[in-house]
Enzyme design. Structure first.
Site: not given
Length: 691
Positions: A469, A546, A544, A542
């Protein structure tokens, strides 16, 4: 070098169920999460077999507070009388003898998922203890226990505590109750996964019309919530109790018809009611009778351009297909071609439809129940009985031919034929799709210039592709990697959500074309898993919202257009740590909240905690140590144990309809938990620490 003697006395003879204990992988596949649930499925399948053969209509599974599990059915009850040959009760035979049971002929069970006679005995062998109650006029009880004999240095597995006992208690109930405790000495974890179990039970309820299957979870749950951060960004976790789960029950009077409706969910359907047919066929192979086969199918068409066919044999998902799927497609193609010609959809000069034409937008459930099943491979994912092909083809042909005679269904068959005609006319675009995919698969093409940091090795078995990412994390990964076998592909922004697009629209997206080019095995109908350049494609994002969204988008792409890559076990999710717990020279990493407590104890008093908010916060050394080093990293291998449920939830999460999506995410999203969100999209995620 002297040659070691090899005599008959060197041969080890394993008694009773000891062989199961010594080599559990031969019987349950692994001792990980999947193997743990396998021993539950063996008992559940016995109960479902009673229902499939018309002897039971209620099954209850309970996950008890002490970690044990139980299964209760209202079937005939296990045999309690004594077998004249071995002088044992039926219950004792079932739980202590391998390759013994009532499923080797067609007299007691015409259809059965447990055809090898090892199910209940394997569960017993791999449990600390197992208790059975049988209700047949009286209540019968028997207990088994596994212990290690220190003097003989061997396991005594599933040994009866005492013979089967008739308690003398009268009962009007019928059926069997089995409760067992998985052995911590055998399994890597003995924690039952609620989502895995509930989704499987729901599927079984769809496949066994009218059977009520209930799930109770009596366990207590806790989570670790992050406390307030100090000035350095560190925080200690707080243990919080979670409310108990409510019992759930599944019962579908429409059976596979309800299953198709459920799978289509909010998709736009070409006609309101799925088409359905069922029959029982007497089957012969090379002139010899092999028994009866029950065949049942339901299907409906949507506006999609891909097929969703989910097949089952004796309630076992056959995700790799087999002869039954071939027979289904052949019969359906023949009927729709005949209908299209007879009703003017195909003109005299038009070529006949091909299989791909009738597959577009098709959502179908095909279930076959039979004796003497031959599954190819130990995983039971492909049906190998050739005699089933003609039986299914005949059933589909005669069933749809009967439905066509119903004048009220003529508009339905008109729409099916017109959908196939549109697909046939659109085939020229698929040729263009193949051309674009072929160009995208050219590793020397412009798609990869300045994007892929390719490894120097050319052996796909050794090579790994990390899909990372962002450029920041991509740069760190490039510094941390092994150049000989690890390639890095940074994503520039979020890739396209292909669930909302056609194949040709997907190919117009630069990130998708880059991904196809990097993997190098084609796309959609042209995809060939044997041509892939990497046997490990690792999504590294990540922990999270997103990052999870990117995981979902990529998994959706693989599921829709490169499903063979997932079936082959080539898709993984990299698990970056959430926390770094440290004190001076002592450093530990925690990958989830549960593990955080353990790491804090290891580091000791005076510790500090760093909460990683993204891969970009890690140094190259930290990323290598925690996420990329094959000796220390944790990967989740993504497999599809429940393709039907995967397709349904992917459509709900990634499709056009937004109703219910926010609530689902709020209830289920856990962005760095092995049994959290990845389980929720029903890609079976099994964590593996690699060698």
């Amino acid at each position: 070098m002297s040659e070691k003697s090899y005599n008959a006395d060197d041969l080890k003879i394993l008694e009773g169920l000891e062989a199961v204990r010594v080599r559990p992988g031969m019987y349950i596949g692994s001792t990980g999460v999947k193997g743990l649930h396998h021993i539950l499925w063996e008992i559940v399948d016995n109960a479902v077999d009673e229902a499939a053969n018309g002897y039971a209509d209620e099954i209850t599974v309970t996950l008890h507070a002490d970690g044990s599990a139980s299964v209760r059915d209202n079937g005939r009850g296990m045999p309690t009388d004594v077998n004249s040959k071995v002088k044992m009760s039926g219950v004792e035979i079932i739980f202590t003898k391998l390759h013994a049971g009532g499923k080797f002929d067609n007299e007691n069970y015409a259809f059965s998922g447990g055809l090898h006679g090892v199910g209940a005995s394997v569960t017993n062998a791999l449990s600390e203890w197992l208790n059975v109650e049988v209700y047949r006029g009286n209540v019968f009880k028997m207990s088994f226990k596994s212990t290690f004999d220190k003097e003989r240095k061997k396991w005594l597995c599933g040994v009866p505590v005492a013979p089967l006992k008739n308690t003398g208690e009268k009962t009007g109930e019928k059926g069997t109750f089995v409760r067992f405790m998985p052995d911590k000495e055998v399994f890597e974890t003995v924690e039952w996964n609620y989502d895995t179990i509930s989704k499987r039970l729901k599927e079984l309820a769809f496949l066994n019309k009218g059977v009520k299957i209930s799930l109770f979870d009596e366990r207590e749950f806790y989570t670790i919530e992050e406390g307030e951060e100090d000035e350095n960004g560190f925080a200690e976790g707080v243990k919080v109790a979670l409310p108990a789960r409510e019992p759930v029950s599944y019962k579908y009077d429409g059976g596979v018809i309800d299953f198709v409706r459920y799978l289509n969910g909010e998709k736009f359907q070409l006609y309101s009611q799925p088409l359905y047919y069922a029959a029982i066929k007497d089957v012969q192979l090379k002139g010899f009778p092999v028994g009866k086969i029950k065949i049942e199918f339901a299907f409906a068409h949507t506006k999609d351009d891909t097929e969703s066919l989910f097949s089952f044999v004796n309630n076992i998902s056959t995700i790799e297909g087999g002869y039954h799927e071939t027979g289904f497609h052949t019969g359906l193609l023949k009927v729709i071609n005949d209908y299209a010609k007879s009703n003017g959809v195909l003109k005299a000069k038009d070529p006949l439809f091909i299989a791909d034409d009738i597959k577009e937008g098709l959502t179908a459930v095909l279930t076959v129940k039979m004796a003497n099943v031959q599954f190819e491979g130990q995983t039971k994912t492909k049906l190998g009985n050739p005699e089933v092909k003609s039986a299914v083809e005949q059933t589909v042909t005669e069933g749809l031919s009967q439905l066509i005679k119903n004048k009220q269904l003529k508009p339905v068959f008109d729409k099916i034929a017109q959908k196939a005609k549109f697909a046939a006319d659109d085939r020229i675009k698929h040729r263009a799709e193949r051309d674009v995919a072929k160009a995208a698969s050219d590793s020397d093409g412009l798609n990869l210039v300045g994007k892929l940091a390719a490894c120097s090795g050319r052996n796909p078995e050794m090579n790994e592709l990390f899909i990372v990412e962002g450029d920041s994390a991509g740069g760190t990964a490039k510094q941390a990697r092994i150049r000989q076998c690890q390639s890095i592909l940074p994503l520039r922004g979020k890739p396209l959500n292909v669930q909302k697009k056609t194949a040709l629209q997907a190919l117009q997206n630069e990130e998708i074309k880059t991904l196809i080019s990097a993997i190098g095995a084609g796309f959609n109908r042209s995809f060939d898993v044997e041509k892939t350049k990497y046997k490990k494609v690792i999504i590294l994002s990540d922990a999270d919202q997103d990052g999870m969204h990117i995981r979902c988008i990529l998994l959706t792409f693989f599921f829709k257009y490169m499903r063979e890559l997932v079936n082959a076990g080539c898709v993984y999710i990299g698990m970056p740590p959430l926390y770094r717990v440290f004190k001076k020279d002592v450093v530990e990493y925690a990958y989830n909240d549960k593990e955080l407590d353990e790491k804090i104890k290891i580091v000791g008093k005076g510790y500090s905690i760093q909460r990683y908010k993204g891969l970009g916060e890690m140094s190259a050394d930290q990323l290598w140590d925690t996420t990329m080093n094959p000796e220390t990293r944790n990967l989740i291998q993504v497999t599809i144990d429940d393709a039907a449920e995967a397709a349904n939830v992917i459509e709900m999460l990634m499709g056009d309809k937004v109703e219910g999506r926010k609530e689902f995410l709020a209830a289920n999203a856990n962005f760095n938990k092995v049994d959290g969100f990845i389980e929720k999209v029903h890609f079976k995620a099994e964590q593996r620490e690699e060698d």
